[in-house]
Design a protein around this motif. Structure first.
Motif, PDB file in Angstrom:
ATOM      1  N   GLU A 108      -1.483  19.145  10.402  1.00 44.67           N
ATOM      2  CA  GLU A 108      -1.887  19.010  11.807  1.00 44.67           C
ATOM      3  C   GLU A 108      -3.406  18.949  11.931  1.00 44.67           C
ATOM      4  OE1 GLU A 108       1.814  21.206  14.101  1.00 44.67           O
ATOM      5  OE2 GLU A 108       0.297  22.465  13.123  1.00 44.67           O
ATOM      6  N   MET A 109      -4.115  19.696  11.097  1.00 43.62           N
ATOM      7  CA  MET A 109      -5.582  19.628  11.121  1.00 43.62           C
ATOM      8  C   MET A 109      -6.060  18.258  10.653  1.00 43.62           C
ATOM      9  SD  MET A 109      -6.736  22.343  12.518  1.00 43.62           S
ATOM     10  CE  MET A 109      -8.493  22.130  12.233  1.00 43.62           C
ATOM     11  N   LYS A 110      -5.392  17.714   9.656  1.00 41.60           N
ATOM     12  CA  LYS A 110      -5.737  16.373   9.176  1.00 41.60           C
ATOM     13  C   LYS A 110      -5.570  15.353  10.301  1.00 41.60           C
ATOM     14  CE  LYS A 110      -4.596  13.011   5.609  1.00 41.60           C
ATOM     15  NZ  LYS A 110      -3.719  12.679   4.476  1.00 41.60           N
ATOM     16  N   LYS A 111      -4.482  15.478  11.052  1.00 45.47           N
ATOM     17  CA  LYS A 111      -4.252  14.566  12.177  1.00 45.47           C
ATOM     18  C   LYS A 111      -5.290  14.775  13.279  1.00 45.47           C
ATOM     19  CE  LYS A 111       0.687  13.971  11.404  1.00 45.47           C
ATOM     20  NZ  LYS A 111       2.043  14.240  11.886  1.00 45.47           N
ATOM     21  N   ALA A 112      -5.705  16.020  13.495  1.00 50.02           N
ATOM     22  CA  ALA A 112      -6.735  16.307  14.501  1.00 50.02           C
ATOM     23  C   ALA A 112      -8.059  15.660  14.107  1.00 50.02           C
ATOM     24  CB  ALA A 112      -6.900  17.814  14.684  1.00 50.02           C
TER      25      ALA A 112
END
Length: 121
Positions: A108-112
């Motif tokens: 999810e951090m990568k997507k953010a």
């Protein structure tokens, strides 16, 4: 440790000449228990010396979310002369945001990052 900056924190760091190295060093200090105030809910205040010639005590402050592990998200930066104390209403909003940032998975951090919500340094 992974260190991220929100858009506001990126803008603040750039305008105050705060380097990525200074941000990473400050994040490591927080992880080592050296912070300038546990605000609750995983929000910490940390002083950072800005390039403008001010030291830590007279310079800039940050509010960051730390997951008590391997991730710090700088959410907000400000100059001490602009605001001495973060208003309670704003602090509550930062605590709510910290809960979200702390709960994110690595994916999810990568997507953010890909969406431009945060920058990884």
């Amino acid at each position: 440790m992974d260190v991220y900056l929100t858009k506001q924190a990126q803008k603040w760091a750039k305008s105050n000449g705060v380097t990525n190295t200074a941000l990473k060093d400050a994040a490591a200090e927080v992880a080592a228990g050296q912070n300038d105030g546990d605000q609750g809910a995983g929000v910490y205040k940390k002083r950072i010396a800005a390039k403008k010639g001010k030291g830590k005590s007279g310079g800039s402050r940050t509010l960051l979310a730390w997951n008590h592990g391997d991730r710090v998200v700088y959410m907000f930066g400000y100059d001490k002369s602009e605001m001495g104390v973060v208003p309670k209403k704003a602090l509550k909003a930062f605590k709510d945001a910290a809960k979200v940032w702390k709960a994110q998975t690595d994916e999810e951090m990568k997507k953010a990052v890909e969406a431009g919500h945060v920058k990884k340094i």
